[in-house]
Write an enzyme that holds these catalytic residues in place. Structure first.
Site, PDB file in Angstrom:
ATOM      1  N   ASP A 171     -43.012  -8.012  40.684  1.00 41.01           N
ATOM      2  CA  ASP A 171     -42.096  -7.267  41.383  1.00 41.01           C
ATOM      3  C   ASP A 171     -41.763  -5.811  40.723  1.00 41.01           C
ATOM      4  O   ASP A 171     -41.846  -4.780  41.155  1.00 41.01           O
ATOM      5  CB  ASP A 171     -40.657  -7.980  41.460  1.00 41.01           C
ATOM      6  N   GLU A 397     -39.854 -20.239  33.658  1.00 42.94           N
ATOM      7  CA  GLU A 397     -40.637 -19.340  34.629  1.00 42.94           C
ATOM      8  C   GLU A 397     -41.538 -18.457  34.133  1.00 42.94           C
ATOM      9  O   GLU A 397     -42.474 -18.259  34.258  1.00 42.94           O
ATOM     10  CB  GLU A 397     -39.553 -18.381  35.449  1.00 42.94           C
TER      11      GLU A 397
HETATM   12  C1  2M8 Z   1     -40.539 -13.633  42.138  1.00 45.31           C
HETATM   13  O1  2M8 Z   1     -40.480 -12.812  43.239  1.00 45.31           O
HETATM   14  C2  2M8 Z   1     -39.367 -12.964  44.184  1.00 45.31           C
HETATM   15  C3  2M8 Z   1     -39.411 -12.152  45.426  1.00 45.31           C
HETATM   16  O2  2M8 Z   1     -40.495 -12.624  46.135  1.00 45.31           O
HETATM   17  C4  2M8 Z   1     -37.997 -12.696  43.693  1.00 45.31           C
HETATM   18  O3  2M8 Z   1     -37.769 -12.103  42.569  1.00 45.31           O
HETATM   19  O4  2M8 Z   1     -36.842 -13.084  44.050  1.00 45.31           O
HETATM   20  C5  2M8 Z   1     -41.906 -13.238  41.788  1.00 45.31           C
HETATM   21  O5  2M8 Z   1     -42.101 -13.817  40.484  1.00 45.31           O
HETATM   22  C6  2M8 Z   1     -43.109 -13.799  42.590  1.00 45.31           C
HETATM   23  O6  2M8 Z   1     -44.207 -13.607  42.065  1.00 45.31           O
HETATM   24  C7  2M8 Z   1     -42.916 -15.218  42.996  1.00 45.31           C
HETATM   25  O7  2M8 Z   1     -43.674 -15.829  43.900  1.00 45.31           O
HETATM   26  C8  2M8 Z   1     -41.262 -15.401  43.257  1.00 45.31           C
HETATM   27  C9  2M8 Z   1     -40.993 -17.076  43.695  1.00 45.31           C
HETATM   28  O8  2M8 Z   1     -41.331 -17.797  42.266  1.00 45.31           O
HETATM   29  O9  2M8 Z   1     -40.449 -14.844  42.434  1.00 45.31           O
END
Ligand code: 2M8
Length: 438
Positions: A171, A397
Site C-alpha cells: 500500500d 505481520e
Molecule cells: C494490507 O492492506 C489493507 C488494504 O487492503 C490495509 O492496509 O488495510 C496490505 O498488507 C495487503 O497486502 C494485505 O492484503 C491486507 C490484508 O492482510 O493488508
C-alpha cells in the site's frame, strides 16, 4: 534447524491457521483484518493445502463465488461485523453493475489465484479430482485473467495496471509517492482509523495517506468502477502485480492441461506478459519499476516489487536483479529477510509498513524464484530465517529488516501459511506445459 524445531513450528503455524479459519475462509488477522482478502487467501492456501486440502479448496471457491460479472475477483469479501475501514457501507457494492450477492470492495489485488489453485491441486490430487476442483476453478480463473487483459492493460504495453495503491498489496510503497502527491487532500480530520488499535502508528500509513486512499477509492467507486484508466486519478503499471500474473498464467496452462482444455493460449499469454514485464525495466536505477500511465514515465525507486520479476522464467535482467538482492540496497546476506524498500533510499523507514520492513510473502515469493533458478541453499536460508522469525515474533505481520523484531499485528495468517509451506517438503508436478515455457 533441528527436526524437532521444524515440527514444532509447523504445528504452531497449523494451530494459528485453524484459529483464523471462519468456516469458509481464513481471515488475515482476527482484529486488524476481519474479512476475506483476495491475495491473502491465495497465500494462505499454500499453507493449508498440506494438512487441510479440502479447506484450501473451499477457501478459493468462496473467493470465486464473490467474482463479479465482469470477471474481477475483489480485494475484500466482507463478512458481517468486524471493525475495518473502508467497510461495506463505503463501497455499497450492490449498487454497482455486475457485483455479486455478497458485499465486496470494487478494487482487486495481485492475481495469485491460478498459481494457488494449481498448488492446492498438487497437494491432494485425488481429493481435488474427486471434487472436480480444477474443473470448477478454471472458468473462474479464465474470466479473471480475461478481465485483467481487457480492463487492466494499456495498448502497446500489456503490463497490469493498478488503480489504487491497495491493489498492489504494498500500500504505502514509495513506488506510489509521486502519483499519490497529486491527489488533493482537503482534510484528515474524522478519518476512521480502526487499524491503529492493532498496530503502532509509526508502523501504518499516515492520516494523509489515508485521506488520499479514500479519495482515490471514492473516485473509482463513483465512476462505477470505470475501465477508462486514463480518466482515473491514479493508474500505474505495477511490476510485482505483472510478474505474479505471468506466474499465474503459467499455472493456468498447467491447469488447462490437467482438465483437457486448450493450454496453448495461456502459454502464449505468459510469453506476452514476460515481454510486458521487460517493458518495466528502468535502466536509470537498474531495477524493474512502476510506470505512471499518465506521464508515461517509469518511477525511479528500487523496491521489493521491482525484484519480483525474478519469478518470470528467462528474465532478461535476472543476473542484475540477483546482484541487487545481494548488494547494499537489499543486503540479502545480512538482513533478517529482504526489506521492502531500498536501504539506501531517502524514503527507507525500518518500521513503516511497506517502506522498509521485511515481509514473509515477499521472502516466500523470492524463494520460489530462487528455487526455479536451482539456488537451493538460498531457499533453505530463507526457510530457516522465516521459521525463526515467525516463531519468535508470534507470527508477525512483518519484521524489522535488521534485527527481525516483530512489527504490525501478530498471529498473521500468511506468515504462518508461507512458513509452513517452506517447511513442508513437496513434490512439484512440473508437467510438459511448464517445461515448455521454461
Ligand atoms: C494490507 O492492506 C489493507 C488494504 O487492503 C490495509 O492496509 O488495510 C496490505 O498488507 C495487503 O497486502 C494485505 O492484503 C491486507 C490484508 O492482510 O493488508
Amino acid at each position: 534447524m533441528t527436526p524437532q524445531e521444524t515440527e514444532d513450528a509447523r504445528r504452531a503455524a497449523e494451530r494459528l491457521l485453524a484459529s483464523n479459519w471462519r468456516g469458509t475462509h481464513t481471515v488475515p488477522a482476527a482484529g486488524l483484518y476481519p474479512h476475506q482478502w483476495s491475495w491473502d487467501s491465495a497465500f494462505i492456501t499454500f499453507g493449508t493445502r498440506h494438512s487441510r486440502p479440502a479447506d484450501a479448496r473451499l477457501e478459493l471457491a468462496t473467493l470465486f463465488d464473490a467474482q463479479w460479472a465482469d470477471g474481477r475477483i475483489p480485494q475484500i469479501v466482507y463478512s458481517p461485523g468486524g471493525d475495518y475501514s473502508p467497510g461495506p457501507e463505503f463501497w455499497q457494492s450492490s449498487r454497482l453493475d455486475g457485483a455479486p450477492g455478497v458485499a465486496t470492495a470494487a478494487l482487486i489485488q495481485p492475481p495469485m489465484h491460478a498459481w494457488a489453485a494449481l498448488a492446492v491441486h498438487e497437494a491432494d490430487p485425488e481429493g481435488s479430482r474427486e471434487s472436480g476442483f480444477l474443473e470448477k476453478a478454471y472458468p473462474a480463473l479464465l474470466r479473471w485473467h480475461e478481465y485483467l487483459s481487457s480492463r487492466r492493460t494499456v495498448a502497446g504495453h500489456g503490463a497490469g495496471v493498478i488503480v489504487h495503491p491497495w491493489e498492489s498489496g504494498v500500500d504505502n510503497s514509495p513506488l506510489w509517492d509521486a502519483a499519490m502527491a497529486r491527489i488533493e487532500v482537503v482534510s484528515t480530520a474524522s478519518l476512521p482509523r480502526p487499524d491503529l488499535a492493532h498496530a503502532g502508528e509509526g508502523e501504518r500509513p499516515t492520516d494523509r495517506d489515508y485521506a488520499r486512499y479514500f479519495a482515490i477509492a471514492a473516485a473509482y467507486r463513483d465512476s462505477h468502477a470505470s475501465d477508462d484508466l486514463a480518466s482515473l486519478p491514479f493508474a500505474l503499471e505495477d511490476p510485482g502485480f505483472t510478474a505474479i500474473w505471468a506466474r499465474s498464467e503459467r499455472a493456468l496452462a498447467s491447469i488447462a492441461d490437467h482438465i483437457g482444455e486448450d493450454s496453448a493460449r495461456h502459454v502464449r499469454r505468459q510469453a506476452e506478459l514476460a515481454t510486458a514485464v521487460e517493458g518495466l525495466w528502468n535502466s536509470r536505477i537498474g531495477c524493474y519499476s512502476a510506470r505512471d500511465i499518465r506521464s508515461g514515465e517509469l518511477v525511479d525507486k528500487r523496491t521489493a516489487s521491482g525484484l519480483l520479476p525474478l519469478l518470470v522464467p528467462g528474465l532478461l535482467h535476472g543476473p542484475e536483479l540477483l546482484q541487487l538482492l545481494w548488494g547494499p540496497s537489499f543486503e540479502f546476506r545480512t538482513t533478517a529477510l529482504p526489506p521492502s524498500n531500498d536501504l539506501l533510499d531517502a524514503t527507507f523507514d525500518r518500521a513503516s509498513y511497506w517502506r522498509g520492513p521485511a515481509w514473509f510473502n515477499t521472502a516466500w515469493l523470492l524463494a520460489q524464484a530462487l528455487r526455479d533458478l536451482d539456488r537451493h541453499e538460498e531457499v533453505a536460508m530463507i526457510a530457516e530465517r522465516m521459521m525463526r522469525l515467525a516463531v519468535a515474533g508470534d507470527f508477525p505481520e512483518y519484521v524489522d529488516p535488521f534485527d527481525g523484531s516483530p512489527r504490525g499485528t501478530r498471529a498473521f495468517s500468511w506468515t504462518a501459511a508461507l512458513t509452513l509451506d517452506l517447511l513442508t517438503p513437496t513434490t512439484i508436478d512440473h508437467n510438459d506445459t511448464t517445461e515448455a515455457i521454461r
